[in-house]
Scaffold this motif. Structure first.
Motif, PDB file in Angstrom:
ATOM      1  N   TYR A  70     -12.683  23.372  -1.899  1.00 51.07           N
ATOM      2  CA  TYR A  70     -13.402  24.557  -2.217  1.00 51.07           C
ATOM      3  C   TYR A  70     -13.861  25.519  -1.179  1.00 51.07           C
ATOM      4  CZ  TYR A  70     -17.445  26.716  -4.852  1.00 51.07           C
ATOM      5  OH  TYR A  70     -18.158  27.737  -5.450  1.00 51.07           O
TER       6      TYR A  70
ATOM      7  N   HIS B  20     -19.529  21.685   3.750  1.00 51.47           N
ATOM      8  CA  HIS B  20     -19.124  21.147   2.750  1.00 51.47           C
ATOM      9  C   HIS B  20     -19.845  19.771   2.324  1.00 51.47           C
ATOM     10  CE1 HIS B  20     -16.708  19.042  -0.673  1.00 51.47           C
ATOM     11  NE2 HIS B  20     -16.182  20.271  -0.819  1.00 51.47           N
ATOM     12  N   GLN B  21     -20.103  18.980   3.640  1.00 55.81           N
ATOM     13  CA  GLN B  21     -20.964  17.726   3.315  1.00 55.81           C
ATOM     14  C   GLN B  21     -22.400  17.927   3.063  1.00 55.81           C
ATOM     15  OE1 GLN B  21     -20.397  15.591   6.787  1.00 55.81           O
ATOM     16  NE2 GLN B  21     -18.300  15.243   6.332  1.00 55.81           N
TER      17      GLN B  21
ATOM     18  N   MET C 234     -26.421  20.122  -3.854  1.00 55.10           N
ATOM     19  CA  MET C 234     -25.711  19.907  -5.289  1.00 55.10           C
ATOM     20  C   MET C 234     -26.167  18.901  -5.987  1.00 55.10           C
ATOM     21  SD  MET C 234     -24.149  22.641  -6.463  1.00 55.10           S
ATOM     22  CE  MET C 234     -23.485  24.009  -6.080  1.00 55.10           C
ATOM     23  N   GLN C 235     -26.152  17.715  -5.324  1.00 52.44           N
ATOM     24  CA  GLN C 235     -26.259  16.397  -6.071  1.00 52.44           C
ATOM     25  C   GLN C 235     -25.581  16.233  -7.366  1.00 52.44           C
ATOM     26  OE1 GLN C 235     -28.818  13.646  -5.139  1.00 52.44           O
ATOM     27  NE2 GLN C 235     -28.479  15.030  -3.187  1.00 52.44           N
ATOM     28  N   ARG C 236     -24.248  16.682  -7.403  1.00 54.41           N
ATOM     29  CA  ARG C 236     -23.430  16.587  -8.424  1.00 54.41           C
ATOM     30  C   ARG C 236     -23.744  17.344  -9.600  1.00 54.41           C
ATOM     31  NH1 ARG C 236     -19.121  13.886  -7.319  1.00 54.41           N
ATOM     32  NH2 ARG C 236     -18.362  13.817  -9.292  1.00 54.41           N
ATOM     33  N   TYR C 237     -24.874  18.174  -9.450  1.00 53.09           N
ATOM     34  CA  TYR C 237     -25.416  19.124 -10.462  1.00 53.09           C
ATOM     35  C   TYR C 237     -23.961  19.872 -11.315  1.00 53.09           C
ATOM     36  CZ  TYR C 237     -27.579  22.543 -13.402  1.00 53.09           C
ATOM     37  OH  TYR C 237     -28.241  23.347 -14.417  1.00 53.09           O
TER      38      TYR C 237
ATOM     39  N   PRO D  50     -19.999  20.010 -10.440  1.00 54.74           N
ATOM     40  CA  PRO D  50     -19.031  19.159  -9.522  1.00 54.74           C
ATOM     41  C   PRO D  50     -18.046  20.354  -8.955  1.00 54.74           C
ATOM     42  CG  PRO D  50     -19.057  18.150 -11.835  1.00 54.74           C
ATOM     43  CD  PRO D  50     -19.999  19.479 -11.812  1.00 54.74           C
ATOM     44  N   LEU D  51     -17.824  20.186  -7.838  1.00 54.02           N
ATOM     45  CA  LEU D  51     -17.025  21.246  -6.772  1.00 54.02           C
ATOM     46  C   LEU D  51     -15.717  21.046  -7.083  1.00 54.02           C
ATOM     47  CD1 LEU D  51     -19.408  21.489  -3.732  1.00 54.02           C
ATOM     48  CD2 LEU D  51     -19.373  22.969  -5.749  1.00 54.02           C
TER      49      LEU D  51
ATOM     50  N   GLU E 135     -22.579  19.314  -0.573  1.00 51.07           N
ATOM     51  CA  GLU E 135     -22.424  18.326  -1.704  1.00 51.07           C
ATOM     52  C   GLU E 135     -23.891  17.514  -1.713  1.00 51.07           C
ATOM     53  OE1 GLU E 135     -20.146  17.410  -3.739  1.00 51.07           O
ATOM     54  OE2 GLU E 135     -18.347  17.442  -2.932  1.00 51.07           O
ATOM     55  N   GLN E 136     -24.340  17.326  -0.722  1.00 55.89           N
ATOM     56  CA  GLN E 136     -25.699  16.738  -0.821  1.00 55.89           C
ATOM     57  C   GLN E 136     -26.845  17.588  -1.570  1.00 55.89           C
ATOM     58  OE1 GLN E 136     -27.195  15.621   3.222  1.00 55.89           O
ATOM     59  NE2 GLN E 136     -25.332  14.419   3.794  1.00 55.89           N
TER      60      GLN E 136
ATOM     61  N   GLU F 277     -11.577  20.853  -5.893  1.00 56.40           N
ATOM     62  CA  GLU F 277     -11.073  20.692  -4.691  1.00 56.40           C
ATOM     63  C   GLU F 277     -10.835  21.629  -3.665  1.00 56.40           C
ATOM     64  OE1 GLU F 277      -7.595  17.739  -4.116  1.00 56.40           O
ATOM     65  OE2 GLU F 277      -7.991  17.483  -6.349  1.00 56.40           O
TER      66      GLU F 277
END
Length: 283
Positions: A260, A243-244, A250-253, A255-256, A247-248, A258
């Motif tokens: 997930y 998951h970490q 995806m760069q918040r492109y 949002p995932l 997130e890196q 909760e």
């Protein structure tokens, strides 16, 4: 109703009896050997169980199109004795009950969707990371199919700059399965995955590869929940590491949601429960 279920894996078959609610009453497992030997063990288990129908989650490639003349036939598998074997037709004729078949990972996805970690979601993805890597998707309440079933474990991903291992897949070499399945971990590091639990670099690389695939699955399918199971995923903390990394990447492109990425709610019963659900729809 009393249903039969088979999780027909390339390494072992699991046979069970249960009901329409996914309750498993009895189960047995045995090694996958030659078709005639394995099917005989299946018949021996079910002969006095009085099942109304049978659901099967099968290793592949396998024809999952119900209107196909080769529905339920194993395809171009590395298990050469099973290639072109008419699994569904054999079970249907020998047991005398309706049979419905899908892939093993689609069955597991169905089990988790109806009775496990995704039972409150409208869509989900089930990924198994073990001897191989496979994934099944539920979209609008049904398993995802096109001209065939998805083969998500063979997705092409970027290689880590720290990885000199050439890859294990006999077809694509360094696809996801070739770099991140259990046999690839063992070949790269010289030990089975469970003996490498304390070597952080092993799992950082594993998380890097798995997160890439999950980013692609997420961008294409946008499932509400992703369930990750299989022997490799039993490593403590690996879900969080993936998951970490995700997130890196995806760069918040996007949002995932909760929670997930989660482990199977049904633990090792996802495939069998899914096969019971297939039996409910068998004709």
């Amino acid at each position: 109703m009393r249903y039969g279920a088979i999780e027909a894996g390339g390494t072992k078959f699991v046979c069970a009896v249960g009901d329409e609610h996914g309750n498993v009453e009895e189960r047995v497992s045995f090694s996958t050997t030659k078709p005639e030997e394995t099917i005989q063990q299946v018949l021996d288990f079910f002969h006095d169980k009085q099942i109304e129908a049978l659901g099967v989650g099968a290793f592949g490639p396998v024809d999952v199109k119900e209107d196909s003349p080769t529905y339920g036939t194993i395809g171009n598998t590395p298990k050469l004795q099973w290639k072109d074997y008419s699994l569904l037709a054999e079970l249907k004729s020998r047991l005398g009950v309706p049979v419905k078949l899908d892939t093993d990972v689609n069955a597991a996805a169905l089990g988790e969707y109806m009775h496990g970690a995704a039972k409150h979601a409208d869509s989900c993805l089930y990924i198994t990371v073990g001897t191989g890597i496979g994934a099944g998707a539920i979209v609008n309440g049904e398993t995802l199919q096109g001209f065939s079933h998805p083969e998500m474990g063979h997705m092409l991903i970027r290689r880590s700059t720290r990885d000199a291992y050439p890859g294990k897949c006999p077809y694509h070499r360094d696809c996801l399965e070739g770099l991140a399945a259990g046999p690839a971990i063992e070949a790269r590091w010289g030990e089975q995955a469970q003996k490498l639990y304390h070597q952080e670099e092993v799992w950082q690389m594993e998380a890097f590869y798995l997160a890439q695939a999950i980013m692609n699955y997420t961008l294409v399918l946008s499932p509400e929940k992703i369930i990750m199971g299989g022997g490799v995923m039993k490593k403590d903390g690996l879900h969080e590491m993936v998951h970490q990394e995700l997130e890196q990447l995806m760069q918040r492109y996007v949002p995932l949601p909760e929670n997930y990425l989660v482990p199977p709610g049904l633990e090792d019963n996802a495939g069998i429960v899914g096969a019971l659900m297939l039996a409910k729809d068998a004709r």
